[in-house]
Structure formats: C-alpha cells, structure tokens
Design an enzyme around this catalytic site. Structure first.
Site, PDB file in Angstrom:
ATOM      1  N   GLY A  81     -13.592  17.146   1.303  1.00 26.17           N
ATOM      2  CA  GLY A  81     -12.530  18.089   0.950  1.00 26.17           C
ATOM      3  C   GLY A  81     -11.391  17.355   0.277  1.00 26.17           C
ATOM      4  N   GLY A  83      -8.626  15.528   0.354  1.00 21.98           N
ATOM      5  CA  GLY A  83      -7.951  14.780   1.417  1.00 21.98           C
ATOM      6  C   GLY A  83      -6.580  14.281   1.025  1.00 21.98           C
ATOM      7  N   ARG A  84      -6.298  14.329  -0.255  1.00 20.90           N
ATOM      8  CA  ARG A  84      -4.969  13.867  -0.694  1.00 20.90           C
ATOM      9  C   ARG A  84      -4.505  14.600  -1.937  1.00 20.90           C
ATOM     10  NH1 ARG A  84      -6.148   8.020  -3.429  1.00 20.90           N
ATOM     11  NH2 ARG A  84      -8.328   8.341  -3.961  1.00 20.90           N
ATOM     12  N   LYS A 104      -2.381  14.748  -6.932  1.00 24.17           N
ATOM     13  CA  LYS A 104      -3.162  13.789  -6.156  1.00 24.17           C
ATOM     14  C   LYS A 104      -2.210  12.753  -5.562  1.00 24.17           C
ATOM     15  CE  LYS A 104      -7.202  10.802  -7.000  1.00 24.17           C
ATOM     16  NZ  LYS A 104      -8.224  10.521  -8.029  1.00 24.17           N
ATOM     17  N   ASP A 116      -4.578   8.438   4.472  1.00 25.77           N
ATOM     18  CA  ASP A 116      -3.141   8.680   4.553  1.00 25.77           C
ATOM     19  C   ASP A 116      -2.652   9.736   3.565  1.00 25.77           C
ATOM     20  OD1 ASP A 116      -3.380   7.343   2.167  1.00 25.77           O
ATOM     21  OD2 ASP A 116      -2.266   5.559   2.776  1.00 25.77           O
ATOM     22  N   GLY A 117      -3.567  10.258   2.749  1.00 25.05           N
ATOM     23  CA  GLY A 117      -3.172  11.310   1.810  1.00 25.05           C
ATOM     24  C   GLY A 117      -2.469  10.794   0.565  1.00 25.05           C
ATOM     25  N   ASP A 238     -19.633  14.985  -4.854  1.00 21.66           N
ATOM     26  CA  ASP A 238     -18.291  15.559  -4.665  1.00 21.66           C
ATOM     27  C   ASP A 238     -17.357  15.172  -5.816  1.00 21.66           C
ATOM     28  OD1 ASP A 238     -18.802  13.054  -3.083  1.00 21.66           O
ATOM     29  OD2 ASP A 238     -16.622  13.013  -3.057  1.00 21.66           O
ATOM     30  N   ASN A 239     -17.788  14.251  -6.664  1.00 23.51           N
ATOM     31  CA  ASN A 239     -16.970  13.856  -7.813  1.00 23.51           C
ATOM     32  C   ASN A 239     -17.517  14.434  -9.110  1.00 23.51           C
ATOM     33  OD1 ASN A 239     -15.272  12.391  -6.189  1.00 23.51           O
ATOM     34  ND2 ASN A 239     -16.303  10.443  -6.543  1.00 23.51           N
ATOM     35  N   ASP A 248     -12.311  12.646 -11.175  1.00 26.61           N
ATOM     36  CA  ASP A 248     -12.104  11.638 -10.134  1.00 26.61           C
ATOM     37  C   ASP A 248     -12.277  10.210 -10.633  1.00 26.61           C
ATOM     38  OD1 ASP A 248     -11.478  13.619  -8.414  1.00 26.61           O
ATOM     39  OD2 ASP A 248     -12.836  13.000  -6.829  1.00 26.61           O
TER      40      ASP A 248
END
Ligand code: AMP
Ligand code: MG
Length: 466
Positions: A81, A83-84, A104, A116-117, A238-239, A248
C-alpha cells in the site's frame, strides 16, 4: 476542478490519512507547465508549499492512501500500500484529462508497515530528474509537480534529510491493486476496481480489450526502456502502472558502459532485474496480473492476451531499432544486426548513449569508437545495409540525431545535482531540468556530460533504500 474518484471505490481500498509536515520545508522547484495544467497558478509559492506539506487545504482536496499488494522479486509479498505517499486530489484538467497529485514522503499511513513514511532528498531529486528525462525521451512516465526539501533528519544507511516529491499521474493504480483483491478474496472490491478502471481509462473497451491494451502498453514500455538503456531496478508488480507508464523511481540507472547484464539495484543480488531481463519480467508481471481475471475471462483468452505481449514487444522493438540505426525501410536482418552491435558494445564496454550519438553524427566510416576488428566489421555491414536504403547520408544523420539522445541522466550527474540542492544551490537542478527536457538538442557548455562517464564517477552503488 477536483474530482476525487478513488474515494468512490469500496472503503477497504483506501484510508483517509493526515500528512505529517516535513520540518524546515522549502519549495525548491515547482514545474511551471504542470502547475499551469493543474490550474494551480493562482496559488503563491508559499501557498503551494504549505498545501503540499500538509499544512493547509484547498477546497475539494483529499488526503488518502491506497491499499495494494504485489509480487516483489518474484515472491508474493502480501499487503503493501501507499506507505509514504498521500494523494491530495485528482484534478480534471482541460488539456490533460485526469491528473492526480500524490506527495511522496508525506509521513506514515496505515500501510507504512515499519517504515517512517519519509523519502530522502537524494531519492527525491533522482525521481524528479528521471521523470523529466523519461518524458524528454518520449517515454510514458509519472511526472513531478514540485520538489520540497526539509531539514528533518531521516535514518537510512546513514542519516539523510527528508524531502517531498509531488508526483503527478492519471492514476496511482498498479497491477498490485488487482492482485490485492484477488489474493484476499474480495470479489466485490475486485469488480468495483475493474469497473472503475474501465470506465475512467478504457471507456471504449470490453474487459478483454482493456487487458489487451494494458498488455500492449506494458510491452511497449519495456521496448522503450531497452531502447534508451533504462534499467528500472525494482520491477515488482506493485511498481507497475495499470496504464503502462514508468512508475516508482528508486535505484534506477541508465546504461553507461554497455553491460547487457547490468544490475542497477545494489540490493538485487540475483540480478533478477538486470537490463537484459527486463522484457521477460514485463511478461512475468503481466501473467500475475492477467491471472487475477480468471473468473471473468476464459483462460484461453487470457493466454492469448499474454501471448500478444511477445508480438507487441517485438514489433515495437523492431520499429525502435530501425529508428535508432537510421533506417527508413525494414529488412529481416535488422534485428540481428542490432543484436550483433549490442554484443560488441557489451564486450568492449562502450558507452551506450554516446556510441549511438557518435554513429549518428559521424559518417559511418569515421566512428571514433572503432577500437578493433569486431566493430570495424560491424560498421562495414552497417554501411552495406545503408546502401540498400538509398537514403541521403545527411538525412540519415538528422533522423538518427532525433532518435538517439545526447544527454541521459548519468548517476554522477544526479549526484552533482543532489549535492548542489543539499548546499542550497538550485541552479544545477534548473540546468538539468532544461537539458533533460530536450535531450536530443545541443546544450552548449554541457558537452562533457555527453561524453562517456569518467572512470572516477563510474560504479555508483545505489541501494533500494530511499
Ligand atoms: P518502494 O520500494 O518504494 O516501491 O516501496 C515498496 C513498499 O514499501 C511500498 O508499499 C511503499 O509505500 C513502502 N515504503 C517504502 N519506503 C517506505 C518508508 N520509508 N515508509 C513507509 N513505507 C515505505
Ligand atoms: Mg513502490
């Protein structure tokens, strides 16, 4: 006009999130054209900065992260998902249709797992420059609206600083969104996602035609990457964009010294995503994706669609080879001739981009890269092939200069810009935005960057950490 369509999808697919502003944020650059296309020109730089940094809202915006999954390095990775990355809104523009702005590095989301995002300055500058470079090369890509740096420390292999890139694309949908629903047995969500994708991005198509088109775009993208020597580095499902554009940017790299087995991602120990494997990874990813549609489309049809990848990839590659070598006609032997050349460039570690520019510019008898008999022999065959064209030498040269870039984003160039931006100097970034937007043009004063990478600047090791 903002129209946040992703939120109309079932709630399991997304989550509302609050961005965590980066400390010490500074707007390094906002791309004027994109800003205009999005209709954001009425925002001042300060207003744009606070919006991108999650400190202010604009009417109708959103703050969402999406749930997806995927295969990473050939292995099912389960739920992932955003994540950042946080989506701030989908703009419906008059010139470019739907464009989503996604920041991003905007802080943790429910999909951050242990991350850590954040995104670091190094990878954010690289993403900005490479998306400009790809667009300049005519290759479908996500774009970047703006780059923001901060003073906040971020722990990676070393301590780095936080930054934001505001990415722009028609949709954030990846192959992994579909894999997620299939794997976690969510037929209602899967159908909604399929319906949504078709309605918004493939309105004229049946589901089968849509899958065929996604496969075609992916095959064409792989052919384009191979043409310019682009190595993505992390070709996980996912990319991979559902619309077949480059997405990505991480430890990517362009071929410098030609190595067909070049692995740009230092963390890819097995070389799964080596340059020469990329087309096969493309079809492997499509197979994972198409398998998600087994309940909706007969398996023979899915097989036929998967097979079409090879045909599309070959057709596009043949077309690109002809352009690259300056042929206006087609011969069955052209692909073989090109492969022979690649092998020689590989054996002699000749700079990929530089060589083709050289071939374009010099009369074919005068290529300064001639170092041994193999290349001299190849040039003789090339000269014979050109005779069959009956094309004027000057015309061939001009056509090749339009199809073989002079400037690509070499790792050491990206590094110079990263160091400049870190020092607070933005001039280098502006220079390289201009050059990479027009990589086929001459850029007086920058010629040395079109030369093969100096030895001292080779062998950069770029890991997955970003
Ligand atoms: P990437 O390698 O950037 O494509 O990321 C793979 C997955 O890890 C995605 O789901 C990202 O959102 C997530 N991810 C990567 N880096 C971070 C981070 N620093 N914090 C949170 N999630 C991350
Ligand atoms: Mg990713």
């Amino acid at each position: 006009m903002l129209e946040n369509s992703f939120q109309t999808l079932p709630p399991w697919l997304h989550a509302e999130v609050t961005p965590t502003p980066v400390i010490g944020a500074r707007l390094v650059h906002a791309h004027p054209e994109l800003r205009h296309e999005l209709g954001l020109q009425s925002l001042s730089d300060g207003e744009l900065l606070t919006w991108l940094n999650g400190q202010s809202r604009i009417p109708g915006d959103q703050r969402i992260a999406t749930r997806y999954a995927g295969h990473q390095f050939g292995v099912w990775a389960g739920q992932l998902g955003d994540g950042r990355a946080i989506s701030l809104g989908e703009f419906v523009t008059s010139s470019r249709g739907r464009l989503e702005v996604q920041v991003k590095g905007a802080g943790p989301t429910p999909f951050s797992r242990r991350g850590d995002g954040r995104a670091v300055l190094r990878s954010s500058v690289r993403e900005y420059l490479c998306s400009i470079a790809m667009k300049g090369l005519g290759i479908p890509t996500s774009e970047v609206l703006a780059l923001v740096t901060g003073t906040e420390p971020v722990e990676r292999e070393t301590t780095e600083t936080a930054a934001l890139v505001a990415r722009v694309f028609p949709t954030n949908l990846r192959l992994g969104h579909f894999e997620l629903c299939r794997h976690f047995n969510r037929p209602m969500e899967f159908d909604a996602l399929t319906h949504y994708t078709r309605e918004l991005f493939f309105p004229e198509c049946t589901i089968e035609e849509m899958l065929r088109e996604i496969t075609r775009r992916t095959a064409h993208l792989m052919a384009a990457w191979q043409d310019v020597g682009f190595c993505h580095g992390v070709m996980n499902t996912d990319n991979f964009s559902i619309l077949g554009f480059t997405l990505d940017y991480g430890p990517f790299g362009f071929l410098e010294d030609t190595r067909l087995d070049h692995v740009c991602n230092h963390s890819d120990h097995e070389g799964r995503y080596a340059y020469h494997r990329q087309p096969d990874v493309g079809v492997w990813n499509m197979e994972r994706f198409l398998a998600c549609f087994r309940d909706l489309v007969p398996v023979e049809t899915l097989t036929r669609i998967l097979d079409s990848y090879f045909h599309d990839f070959k057709a596009e590659t043949d077309h690109r080879i002809r352009r690259k070598l300056g042929f206006s006609t087609s011969r069955d032997t052209d692909a073989g001739l090109f492969l022979d050349l690649l092998r020689i460039l590989h054996d002699q570690r000749i700079d990929y981009t530089w060589f083709f520019r050289e071939l374009a510019q010099a009369g074919f008898g005068r290529v300064s890269a001639i170092r041994n008999e193999a290349l001299a022999g190849w040039l003789k065959q090339y000269a014979e092939r050109l005779v069959l064209e009956g094309r004027d030498e000057g015309e061939r040269s001009l056509a090749m200069l339009r199809n073989n870039p002079k400037y690509i984003l070499r790792n050491y160039i990206a590094q110079e810009v990263i160091e400049a931006v870190s020092r607070g100097s933005d001039r280098e970034l502006l220079d390289w935005i201009r050059i990479l937007e027009t990589p086929y043009d001459e850029h007086p004063g920058f010629e040395r960057y079109a030369e093969p990478t100096p030895d001292a600047f080779k062998h950069f090791e770029i890991s997955c950490s970003s």
